[in-house]
Motif scaffolding. Structure first.
Motif, PDB file in Angstrom:
ATOM      1  N   GLY A   1       1.073  -1.427   0.042  1.00 28.75           N
ATOM      2  CA  GLY A   1      -0.329  -0.063  -0.210  1.00 28.75           C
ATOM      3  C   GLY A   1       0.835   1.565   0.041  1.00 28.75           C
ATOM      4  N   HIS A   2      -0.115   2.681   0.147  1.00 28.63           N
ATOM      5  CA  HIS A   2       1.142   3.572  -0.062  1.00 28.63           C
ATOM      6  C   HIS A   2       0.466   4.719   0.468  1.00 28.63           C
ATOM      7  CE1 HIS A   2      -1.103   5.173  -3.533  1.00 28.63           C
ATOM      8  NE2 HIS A   2      -1.360   4.481  -3.803  1.00 28.63           N
ATOM      9  N   SER A   3       0.986   5.814   0.784  1.00 30.73           N
ATOM     10  CA  SER A   3       0.281   6.983   1.117  1.00 30.73           C
ATOM     11  C   SER A   3      -0.740   7.692   0.136  1.00 30.73           C
ATOM     12  CB  SER A   3       1.753   7.822   2.027  1.00 30.73           C
ATOM     13  OG  SER A   3       2.505   8.218   1.188  1.00 30.73           O
ATOM     14  N   GLY A   4      -1.448   8.159   1.091  1.00 32.91           N
ATOM     15  CA  GLY A   4      -2.745   9.436   0.394  1.00 32.91           C
ATOM     16  C   GLY A   4      -3.305   8.301  -0.625  1.00 32.91           C
ATOM     17  N   CYS A   5      -3.326   7.192  -0.495  1.00 36.39           N
ATOM     18  CA  CYS A   5      -4.573   6.593  -1.243  1.00 36.39           C
ATOM     19  C   CYS A   5      -5.650   6.911  -1.871  1.00 36.39           C
ATOM     20  CB  CYS A   5      -4.149   4.821  -1.173  1.00 36.39           C
ATOM     21  SG  CYS A   5      -5.033   3.719  -2.640  1.00 36.39           S
ATOM     22  N   GLY A   6      -5.905   7.597  -3.305  1.00 36.15           N
ATOM     23  CA  GLY A   6      -7.151   7.888  -3.844  1.00 36.15           C
ATOM     24  C   GLY A   6      -8.504   6.883  -3.335  1.00 36.15           C
ATOM     25  N   ALA A   7      -8.101   5.393  -3.301  1.00 36.78           N
ATOM     26  CA  ALA A   7      -9.064   4.703  -3.056  1.00 36.78           C
ATOM     27  C   ALA A   7      -9.540   4.346  -2.113  1.00 36.78           C
ATOM     28  CB  ALA A   7      -9.053   3.075  -3.951  1.00 36.78           C
ATOM     29  N   MET A   8      -8.633   4.640  -0.703  1.00 34.04           N
ATOM     30  CA  MET A   8      -8.844   5.145   0.726  1.00 34.04           C
ATOM     31  C   MET A   8      -9.494   6.073   0.598  1.00 34.04           C
ATOM     32  SD  MET A   8      -7.648   1.562   1.360  1.00 34.04           S
ATOM     33  CE  MET A   8      -8.148   0.990  -0.102  1.00 34.04           C
ATOM     34  N   GLN A   9      -9.598   7.087   0.461  1.00 40.92           N
ATOM     35  CA  GLN A   9     -10.275   8.269   0.449  1.00 40.92           C
ATOM     36  C   GLN A   9     -11.326   8.535  -0.180  1.00 40.92           C
ATOM     37  OE1 GLN A   9      -7.939  11.958  -1.288  1.00 40.92           O
ATOM     38  NE2 GLN A   9      -5.909  11.095  -0.731  1.00 40.92           N
ATOM     39  N   ALA A  10     -11.309   7.800  -1.296  1.00 38.23           N
ATOM     40  CA  ALA A  10     -12.893   7.467  -1.505  1.00 38.23           C
ATOM     41  C   ALA A  10     -13.793   6.276  -0.941  1.00 38.23           C
ATOM     42  CB  ALA A  10     -13.067   7.100  -3.182  1.00 38.23           C
ATOM     43  N   LEU A  11     -13.652   5.375  -0.209  1.00 38.96           N
ATOM     44  CA  LEU A  11     -13.708   4.637   1.035  1.00 38.96           C
ATOM     45  C   LEU A  11     -14.403   5.253   1.983  1.00 38.96           C
ATOM     46  CD1 LEU A  11     -11.974   0.801   0.908  1.00 38.96           C
ATOM     47  CD2 LEU A  11     -14.587   1.912   0.049  1.00 38.96           C
ATOM     48  N   LEU A  12     -13.461   6.422   2.775  1.00 41.52           N
ATOM     49  CA  LEU A  12     -14.074   6.955   3.727  1.00 41.52           C
ATOM     50  C   LEU A  12     -15.236   7.948   3.360  1.00 41.52           C
ATOM     51  CD1 LEU A  12     -10.629   7.633   4.982  1.00 41.52           C
ATOM     52  CD2 LEU A  12     -11.771   6.189   6.207  1.00 41.52           C
ATOM     53  N   ASN A  13     -15.002   8.860   1.722  1.00 45.51           N
ATOM     54  CA  ASN A  13     -16.206   9.221   1.760  1.00 45.51           C
ATOM     55  C   ASN A  13     -16.823   8.910   0.882  1.00 45.51           C
ATOM     56  OD1 ASN A  13     -14.181  11.176   2.978  1.00 45.51           O
ATOM     57  ND2 ASN A  13     -13.245  11.747   0.779  1.00 45.51           N
ATOM     58  N   ALA A  14     -17.384   7.613   1.228  1.00 47.98           N
ATOM     59  CA  ALA A  14     -18.379   7.213  -0.388  1.00 47.98           C
ATOM     60  C   ALA A  14     -19.806   7.576   0.637  1.00 47.98           C
ATOM     61  CB  ALA A  14     -18.556   5.803   0.216  1.00 47.98           C
ATOM     62  N   GLU A  15     -20.587   7.722  -0.425  1.00 49.88           N
ATOM     63  CA  GLU A  15     -21.735   7.707   0.757  1.00 49.88           C
ATOM     64  C   GLU A  15     -23.297   6.683   0.377  1.00 49.88           C
ATOM     65  OE1 GLU A  15     -23.445  11.286  -1.689  1.00 49.88           O
ATOM     66  OE2 GLU A  15     -22.038  12.505  -0.442  1.00 49.88           O
ATOM     67  N   PRO A  16     -23.052   5.998   1.116  1.00 47.11           N
ATOM     68  CA  PRO A  16     -24.572   4.788   1.160  1.00 47.11           C
ATOM     69  C   PRO A  16     -25.262   5.153   0.283  1.00 47.11           C
ATOM     70  CG  PRO A  16     -24.333   6.492   2.847  1.00 47.11           C
ATOM     71  CD  PRO A  16     -23.646   6.712   2.825  1.00 47.11           C
ATOM     72  N   GLY A  17     -25.967   5.889  -0.744  1.00 46.43           N
ATOM     73  CA  GLY A  17     -26.885   6.380  -1.410  1.00 46.43           C
ATOM     74  C   GLY A  17     -26.172   6.347  -2.658  1.00 46.43           C
ATOM     75  N   ALA A  18     -24.432   6.352  -3.018  1.00 49.21           N
ATOM     76  CA  ALA A  18     -24.629   6.560  -4.233  1.00 49.21           C
ATOM     77  C   ALA A  18     -24.500   5.712  -5.170  1.00 49.21           C
ATOM     78  CB  ALA A  18     -22.457   6.971  -4.491  1.00 49.21           C
ATOM     79  N   ALA A  19     -24.519   6.384  -6.662  1.00 49.80           N
ATOM     80  CA  ALA A  19     -24.691   5.682  -7.793  1.00 49.80           C
ATOM     81  C   ALA A  19     -23.796   4.600  -8.175  1.00 49.80           C
ATOM     82  CB  ALA A  19     -25.056   6.706  -9.515  1.00 49.80           C
ATOM     83  N   HIS A  20     -23.919   3.502  -8.478  1.00 47.69           N
ATOM     84  CA  HIS A  20     -23.470   2.397  -8.655  1.00 47.69           C
ATOM     85  C   HIS A  20     -22.475   2.789  -9.780  1.00 47.69           C
ATOM     86  CE1 HIS A  20     -24.066  -0.106  -5.111  1.00 47.69           C
ATOM     87  NE2 HIS A  20     -24.847   0.272  -5.000  1.00 47.69           N
ATOM     88  N   THR A  21     -21.144   3.074  -9.665  1.00 50.89           N
ATOM     89  CA  THR A  21     -20.242   3.238 -10.513  1.00 50.89           C
ATOM     90  C   THR A  21     -18.981   2.292 -10.985  1.00 50.89           C
ATOM     91  OG1 THR A  21     -18.805   5.168  -9.708  1.00 50.89           O
ATOM     92  CG2 THR A  21     -20.339   5.583 -10.975  1.00 50.89           C
ATOM     93  N   PRO A  22     -18.846   1.736 -11.741  1.00 47.59           N
ATOM     94  CA  PRO A  22     -17.597   0.856 -11.589  1.00 47.59           C
ATOM     95  C   PRO A  22     -16.842   0.935 -10.990  1.00 47.59           C
ATOM     96  CG  PRO A  22     -18.077   1.813 -14.372  1.00 47.59           C
ATOM     97  CD  PRO A  22     -18.838   2.452 -13.339  1.00 47.59           C
ATOM     98  N   LEU A  23     -16.087   2.045 -10.389  1.00 45.56           N
ATOM     99  CA  LEU A  23     -15.458   2.237  -9.688  1.00 45.56           C
ATOM    100  C   LEU A  23     -15.913   1.953  -7.759  1.00 45.56           C
ATOM    101  CD1 LEU A  23     -12.340   3.541  -8.341  1.00 45.56           C
ATOM    102  CD2 LEU A  23     -13.698   5.740  -8.461  1.00 45.56           C
ATOM    103  N   LYS A  24     -16.866   2.111  -7.923  1.00 48.07           N
ATOM    104  CA  LYS A  24     -17.508   2.109  -6.679  1.00 48.07           C
ATOM    105  C   LYS A  24     -17.782   0.402  -6.312  1.00 48.07           C
ATOM    106  CE  LYS A  24     -19.197   6.576  -4.999  1.00 48.07           C
ATOM    107  NZ  LYS A  24     -18.274   6.275  -3.848  1.00 48.07           N
TER     108      LYS A  24
END
Length: 898
Positions: free
Chosen positions: A780-803
């Motif tokens: 792993g690495h510092s400042g990972c955007g995937a981990m940021q997205a996990l922390l900031n994910a909203e429950p009702g957001a659209a299910h995109t390929p990234l989500k």
């Protein structure tokens, strides 16, 4: 607890003895340590003793010295060199590399004078140690060292073959070869049977299969071979020569040296050279073995004559653990439970070897040097201090005093077969392939033949002379060619461009007609002033007549005459070396046409502004590359009308306006708007061109080998797709070393998951079952955007390929939120924020996901695979390895070759 301790006691003490105080900012005085003998040192000393006993007798037999001299040298090597030497785990004693030298001295001067020469060589080693020149001895070419060992090995094998056949060896290799047919014709069946049995046991014992074989292989093969042959000879009543150990009261000690002074000086220098080089190389090799001890696979131990440098060349990474542990652990250098062994002090090692040779020679023992097989066995057996080496010396003393009746049962043919096998294995095919690959086979061959037919000192001197001549030839030899392709004249220079090549360079340059386009390719790393002026003068003359000149090759930053190089930006402005084109395009090549001074100043200003803007944007949004944050915008200091045009006004632009690119793309880089990004096609082509010109010549041979043999990586490296993680850079690996799998967030989906996530599982199965990698690393690495997205994910957001993909990281989020589980942490500090804590936790969680895969589970159960966790802090350029305590610890420095 603070490291700054007050100088006065904070509370009175009831003890009558005042507390010992020390200066502030200094560590407290260390308490007196009582002698402690670790159990690992005891077991290691027994293993080394069982190897040293038969080999010491065999080497003494091969030199023609009294057999007791081998035992004396083994004991002194363990006690004196082990106590005072600079390498804690290196074992010293009579070495096969000294056999030929010692045998020649005994034949020429007698035993007592040879002992005196050993004492004088020890004094010389003490002098070298006091002068602190140990590192200088390591400057000897490996081809010379390997050639010397190979020559000694051939000499040993040919001489011992006579004893194996039941005869007596001659004084030289040539005489032994000439007498060999008569020796074979004599036919002594008893000696042949014992020798054949010894060699058979020596060859087959390390290859015993199964679990029982794994246990039996812990007994040294040399001991089994000699013991088995001795038992068969005693039980069958075979009549053949055996070991004779006379009374210690008649043991010969050193006497005054007798002989010509020049010959004695040469003998002392020879013993000093061979002992010192072998001991110092062995100390360096032991350091590498200690660093890689827990990660080294079980394998055949090196032979006594194996070059110490070869032992140290084993990679400390990517090997299976001998314990078969399935826990993600750090390397031995970082594991907190592993005892730390200090690195070797080479100058002190010379002092210890010198003291040991003085004592051994004075007591009538053989010359002493660090030996490979015993040192390797000491490390592999788990020794943690110099006590194991010293205890092995004590055991040799006990055996020499109490085991004389048993030792006298050993047939001489068995010892000769053992030493002959050692001599044969000193001619290493690995060394021959290595020197061939580095084009030093001539040095190797001359040294080997010189040692075989002339002697060790003469052979080494010949090898050094050939090595110097080869280096001078490579420096002076330059290949210069000229040819014409499609009207363009190519002048290629291969090698170093010095004044010696100027006449040939001038002839090749004058073959280019006036006014013709020319390309000069300089494939070398050095150009002296004479060659530089020749090129510059010719270039000025050629361009004055209407010609063009382009320079290329391996010389980054070459600039002969700036105004006349059409593509000067590619080679003149770029300072990136062959392996550093990844430097985020620091060269800032934005124009193909020659730039004016104003353009150059503006380009420099633009670069500074773009860099500062990018940095500030990254600070504000976080350095993640996978988060849906806006990308850094490259802004310019110069504002144009096009930059201030709004989308609406841009859409209302008159159709009569001239197009932005007025030359149909011929000068697109100069005509494009300042806000446009640099053309990616040009960057791609320039990068490929730089690779073909600079890097490809360096890696072509290795890639050709990999193309023939196929890939055989030792590690599966699973990491994030982040562009800042350059796996080959942070692991110092090259082509064929790593099987790399990259995805957003370095995630390992659990087996059985749907939604088309089989690509990661397929890569894992292929790496483990087909490629048979020995370790898997999740990084792993510092400042990972995937981990940021996990922390900031909203429950009702659209299910995109990234989500949908990031759902495989939800177990990491749950693990971090579980108060019942301790958090993974960095050594020395807490996680900087929640993102870094999730990055650390995610590595641990994905290791658990790996264990759920069937192929990984099978390999872990068989002890053929290790799992490692790694964290790379981008801003600090610091790598951390996961330990058993879920702590990402710093990687300790190891001995890395320059």
């Amino acid at each position: 607890m603070s490291a700054c301790v007050p100088t006065r006691a904070t509370q009175p003490t009831d003890s009558a003895t005042p507390e010992r105080l020390h200066q502030p900012h200094s560590p407290p005085p260390a308490p007196r340590r009582r002698f402690h003998l670790a159990g690992a040192d005891v077991s290691a000393s027994i293993a080394v003793f069982l190897i040293a006993l038969p080999l010491s007798l065999g080497i003494a037999l091969a030199t023609g010295a009294p057999l007791q001299a081998g035992l004396v040298a083994a004991a002194v090597g363990g006690l004196v060199a082990g106590r005072f030497g600079g390498s804690a785990l290196q074992v010293s004693g009579p070495a096969a590399g000294l056999t030929v030298v010692t045998a020649d001295l005994i034949h020429r001067y007698g035993w007592r004078t040879t002992c005196a020469i050993t004492v004088l060589a020890g004094l010389a080693q003490l002098g070298l140690g006091c002068l602190r020149v140990a590192r200088t001895a390591l400057a000897v070419s490996p081809a010379i060292v390997h050639g010397m060992l190979a020559g000694i090995g051939v000499t040993i094998a040919v001489a011992q073959l006579h004893i194996v056949l039941g005869g007596t060896p001659q004084s030289s290799v040539l005489a032994n070869l000439l007498a060999l047919p008569a020796q074979v014709a004599a036919g002594r069946p008893a000696a042949l049977v014992v020798s054949a049995l010894t060699l058979t046991l020596l060859l087959l014992w390390p290859r015993l299969p199964g679990r029982a074989g794994r246990l039996l292989r812990k007994v040294p093969a040399a001991l089994v071979a000699v013991s088995g042959a001795t038992a068969v000879a005693s039980l069958t009543g075979l009549t053949l020569p055996r070991v004779e150990l006379p009374s210690w009261s008649s043991h010969a000690l050193a006497g005054l040296p007798e002989g010509p002074a020049l010959g004695l000086v040469a003998a002392v220098l020879t013993i000093t050279l061979v002992c010192s080089v072998q001991s110092l190389l062995g100390a360096v090799a032991v350091d590498k073995l200690v660093a890689a001890r827990a990660a080294s696979p079980d394998g055949a131990e090196p032979t006594e004559g194996t070059s110490s440098a070869a032992i140290g060349s084993a990679s400390p990474t990517g090997s299976a653990s001998p314990t078969g542990s399935t826990t993600a652990t750090a390397s031995p250098a970082t594991a907190p439970s592993a005892p730390r062994v200090a690195r070797s002090d080479l100058d002190r090692e010379l002092l210890g070897q010198g003291a040991a040779n003085i004592v051994s020679g004075a007591l009538g023992g053989l010359p002493i040097a660090g030996v490979a097989v015993r040192s390797s066995a000491n490390v592999r057996a788990g020794a943690v201090s110099r006590n194991s080496t010293m205890l092995h010396g004590v055991l040799v003393v006990v055996a020499a005093l109490l085991m004389v009746p048993i030792l006298e049962l050993i047939p001489l043919a068995s010892l000769a077969a053992l030493v002959m096998a050692v001599g044969i294995q000193m001619v290493s095919l690995h060394h021959i392939r290595t020197v061939t690959r580095h084009r030093e086979v001539l040095v190797y061959a001359v040294t080997t033949l010189g040692v075989v037919f002339l002697g060790v000192l003469q052979g080494v001197a010949l090898g050094i002379a050939v090595a110097v001549a080869t280096a001078l030839h490579r420096l002076a030899h330059t290949r210069i060619t000229h040819d014409e392709k499609e009207g363009v004249h190519h002048v290629r220079v291969r090698g170093q461009l010095t004044f010696l090549a100027v006449p040939r360079l001038s002839r090749a340059l004058h073959l280019v007609p006036h006014g013709a386009p020319a390309v000069v390719e300089l494939d070398g790393s050095f150009m002296d002033h004479a060659a530089y002026e020749t090129l510059q003068d010719w270039q000025k003359t050629h361009t004055a007549h209407g010609g063009t000149v382009e320079f290329g090759g391996r010389r980054p930053g070459l600039r002969i005459a700036e105004p006349v190089i059409p593509h000067a930006d590619e080679d003149a402005d770029c300072r990136c070396g062959p392996w550093t084109p990844w430097r985020n395009h620091q060269c800032d090549l934005t124009s193909l046409a020659p730039a004016t001074t104003d353009d150059a100043d503006r380009r420099r200003t633009d670069t500074v502004t773009a860099t500062s803007t990018s940095t500030s944007t990254e600070t504000a949004t976080g350095p993640g590359t996978h988060a849906p944050a806006p990308a850094p915008t490259r802004t310019r200091t110069r504002t144009t009308a096009a930059e201030n045009t709004t989308p609406e006004s841009a859409g209302a632009k008159s159709a009569d306006a001239p197009p932005d690119d007025t030359d149909d793309g011929r000068n697109r880089d100069t005509d494009r708007k300042e806000t446009d990004p640099p053309p990616t096609a040009h960057q791609l082509v320039r990068g490929i061109s730089a690779f073909q010109r600079n890097t490809a010549p360096l890696v072509r041979d290795e890639l050709e080998r990999l193309a023939r043999e196929g890939q055989r990586p030792s590690q599966l490296f699973l990491t994030c797709a982040d562009s800042r993680l350059v796996t080959s850079m942070i692991t110092s690996s090259g082509p064929g070393d790593l099987f790399v799998v990259r995805n957003v967030g370095n995630l390992v989906p659990l087996p059985g998951e749907d939604s088309g996530d089989d690509s990661v599982a397929a890569a894992i199965e292929y790496a483990v079952d087909v490629l048979q990698v020995r370790s898997i690393t999740v990084c792993g690495h510092s400042g990972c955007g995937a981990m940021q997205a996990l922390l900031n994910a909203e429950p009702g957001a659209a299910h995109t390929p990234l989500k949908r993909w990031l759902r495989h990281g939800l177990p990491s989020l749950e693990r971090m939120a579980d108060d019942g589980r301790p958090w993974a942490r960095l050594a020395g500090r807490a996680a900087a924020d929640a993102v870094e804590q999730l990055c650390l936790t995610n590595v641990v969680q994905q290791l658990d996901h790996l264990r759920a895969h069937a192929s990984v589970d099978r390999a872990l159960r068989a002890g053929a695979l290790e799992l490692h966790g790694m964290y790379f802090h981008v801003g600090e350029a610091q790598a951390y390895l996961l330990t058993e305590g879920k702590v990402f610890d710093h990687v300790r420095p190891v001995d890395v070759p320059a």
